[in-house]
Design a protein around this motif. Structure first.
Motif, PDB file in Angstrom:
ATOM      1  N   TRP A 146       0.840  -1.194   0.000  1.00  0.00           N
ATOM      2  CA  TRP A 146       0.000   0.000   0.000  1.00  0.00           C
ATOM      3  C   TRP A 146       0.876   1.246   0.000  1.00  0.00           C
ATOM      4  O   TRP A 146       1.964   1.252   0.582  1.00  0.00           O
ATOM      5  CB  TRP A 146      -0.911   0.015   1.227  1.00  0.00           C
ATOM      6  CG  TRP A 146      -1.731   1.279   1.325  1.00  0.00           C
ATOM      7  CD1 TRP A 146      -2.875   1.573   0.633  1.00  0.00           C
ATOM      8  CD2 TRP A 146      -1.450   2.423   2.140  1.00  0.00           C
ATOM      9  NE1 TRP A 146      -3.320   2.827   0.969  1.00  0.00           N
ATOM     10  CE2 TRP A 146      -2.464   3.371   1.894  1.00  0.00           C
ATOM     11  CE3 TRP A 146      -0.433   2.734   3.048  1.00  0.00           C
ATOM     12  CZ2 TRP A 146      -2.500   4.621   2.535  1.00  0.00           C
ATOM     13  CZ3 TRP A 146      -0.468   3.970   3.680  1.00  0.00           C
ATOM     14  CH2 TRP A 146      -1.497   4.899   3.431  1.00  0.00           C
ATOM     15  N   PRO A 193      -6.512  -0.428   0.766  1.00  0.00           N
ATOM     16  CA  PRO A 193      -5.855  -1.456   1.579  1.00  0.00           C
ATOM     17  C   PRO A 193      -6.163  -2.844   1.041  1.00  0.00           C
ATOM     18  O   PRO A 193      -7.204  -3.083   0.427  1.00  0.00           O
ATOM     19  CB  PRO A 193      -6.456  -1.241   2.971  1.00  0.00           C
ATOM     20  CG  PRO A 193      -7.762  -0.546   2.723  1.00  0.00           C
ATOM     21  CD  PRO A 193      -7.531   0.315   1.524  1.00  0.00           C
ATOM     22  N   LYS A 253      -0.596  -5.633   8.789  1.00  0.00           N
ATOM     23  CA  LYS A 253      -0.510  -4.264   9.293  1.00  0.00           C
ATOM     24  C   LYS A 253       0.935  -3.863   9.570  1.00  0.00           C
ATOM     25  O   LYS A 253       1.332  -2.721   9.295  1.00  0.00           O
ATOM     26  CB  LYS A 253      -1.351  -4.098  10.560  1.00  0.00           C
ATOM     27  CG  LYS A 253      -1.379  -2.653  11.046  1.00  0.00           C
ATOM     28  CD  LYS A 253      -2.575  -2.338  11.897  1.00  0.00           C
ATOM     29  CE  LYS A 253      -2.663  -0.835  12.166  1.00  0.00           C
ATOM     30  NZ  LYS A 253      -3.876  -0.484  12.933  1.00  0.00           N
ATOM     31  N   ARG A 280      -1.603  -0.703   7.274  1.00  0.00           N
ATOM     32  CA  ARG A 280      -3.048  -0.669   7.066  1.00  0.00           C
ATOM     33  C   ARG A 280      -3.760  -1.856   7.716  1.00  0.00           C
ATOM     34  O   ARG A 280      -3.209  -2.943   7.825  1.00  0.00           O
ATOM     35  CB  ARG A 280      -3.388  -0.685   5.562  1.00  0.00           C
ATOM     36  CG  ARG A 280      -2.917   0.526   4.773  1.00  0.00           C
ATOM     37  CD  ARG A 280      -3.436   1.857   5.320  1.00  0.00           C
ATOM     38  NE  ARG A 280      -4.868   1.906   5.502  1.00  0.00           N
ATOM     39  CZ  ARG A 280      -5.741   2.346   4.576  1.00  0.00           C
ATOM     40  NH1 ARG A 280      -5.308   2.734   3.392  1.00  0.00           N
ATOM     41  NH2 ARG A 280      -7.024   2.401   4.845  1.00  0.00           N
ATOM     42  N   ASN A 300      -6.170   6.475   3.942  1.00  0.00           N
ATOM     43  CA  ASN A 300      -6.080   6.199   5.375  1.00  0.00           C
ATOM     44  C   ASN A 300      -6.286   7.479   6.188  1.00  0.00           C
ATOM     45  O   ASN A 300      -5.587   7.734   7.167  1.00  0.00           O
ATOM     46  CB  ASN A 300      -4.745   5.558   5.747  1.00  0.00           C
ATOM     47  CG  ASN A 300      -4.807   4.869   7.098  1.00  0.00           C
ATOM     48  OD1 ASN A 300      -5.882   4.471   7.561  1.00  0.00           O
ATOM     49  ND2 ASN A 300      -3.647   4.684   7.727  1.00  0.00           N
TER      50      ASN A 300
END
Length: 276
Positions: free
Chosen positions: A145, A153, A187, A192, A274
């Motif tokens: 990402w 994502p 993550k 993300r 985000n």
């Protein structure tokens, strides 16, 4: 985009290569290893969908519309997809620990160049490795990402096993651990929260009505042939709804999964960036 406007854009337009879509296995035929797609397990639960040539399944085609694709759609004219009113697209990147979709690079680049907001998905195989291993493979092979305003994502596609036992032979406790490990690793690699694609039936059965991801992962719910999708236990709402597997869109040869985003285009951009 209103349903009428979409209905005027159902011409089947291929790219200059002339490559037609391949036919996925019939519902009663086995899926070969590495060849699953988003919804391959959903059709086992909800039944094979069908539509007459050139028709759009009469579901909710209002609002912010998207599609999801894999190599089964063949070559795609992404400019025509954009012109048909499609704002976002997800494409299969990986499956398990060793399969990468043969059309991923073309789809990921082509959709971006056509102005769509796009992202990648990983078809989960919880019976072949732990979640962390598959998350790492996904992140290294298309699931990354960047805050460029065009990249969504990544998605963990976890659904009814099209190769065998519904829950991949895992207990509900083991499945919860698998999903949590995938989430944490993804993550850590991308910053993300991974989006979860699933069905209410699969999630409630195979995770034991687990509510542990409800506040962490956006939900992509698959529920065909309804005007009000059922969502799994604990999730407050859906972010994306896959409402049919038999939609038609200009630029794609044959049926394609159709999806709706739960919000405005500005909110879709916020998900990509985000931002709140």
């Amino acid at each position: 985009m209103l349903a009428g406007a979409l209905g005027s854009a159902v011409a089947l337009i291929l790219t200059g290569t002339g490559t037609a879509a391949a036919a996925p296995p019939a519902p009663d035929e086995p899926v070969r290893s590495g060849q699953a797609w988003m919804g391959a397990g959903t059709r086992i639960e909800q039944g094979p969908a069908s539509s007459a040539a050139g028709e759009i399944t009469p579901m909710d085609t209002s609002g912010v519309q998207g599609i999801d694709v894999s190599h089964w759609q063949g070559a795609i004219n992404w400019g025509s997809v954009k012109a048909a009113g499609i704002d976002f697209a997800y494409m299969k990147a990986t499956e398990g620990t060793s399969f990468k979709d043969s059309s991923f690079n073309a789809n990921y680049t082509g959709s971006y160049n056509a102005g769509l907001i796009r992202g990648a998905y990983h078809f989960a195989r919880p019976n072949v490795s732990n979640g962390a291993t598959q998350a790492g493979y996904f992140a290294s092979n298309g699931g990354g990402w960047s805050r460029d305003g065009k990249t969504l994502p990544g998605v963990l596609d976890i659904e009814h096993n099209p190769y065998g036992a519904m829950c991949y032979g895992l207990s509900t406790t083991q499945m919860r651990t698998w999903i949590n490990d995938f989430y944490n690793t993804y993550k850590a690699r991308t910053t993300r929260d991974v989006v979860i694609y699933t069905t209410a039936s699969w999630w409630n059965t195979c995770t034991g009505n687990w509510t542990g991801m409800a506040t962490k992962s956006p939900l992509w719910i698959a529920h065909w042939g309804t005007s009000n999708p059922s969502i799994p236990s604990g999730f407050p709402t859906w972010t994306i709804w896959q409402y049919t597997a038999t939609g038609r869109v200009g630029g794609v040869s044959g049926d394609v999964d159709r999806n709706k985003f739960n919000g405005s285009f500005t909110r879709l951009q916020a998900l990509a960036n985000n931002s709140a």
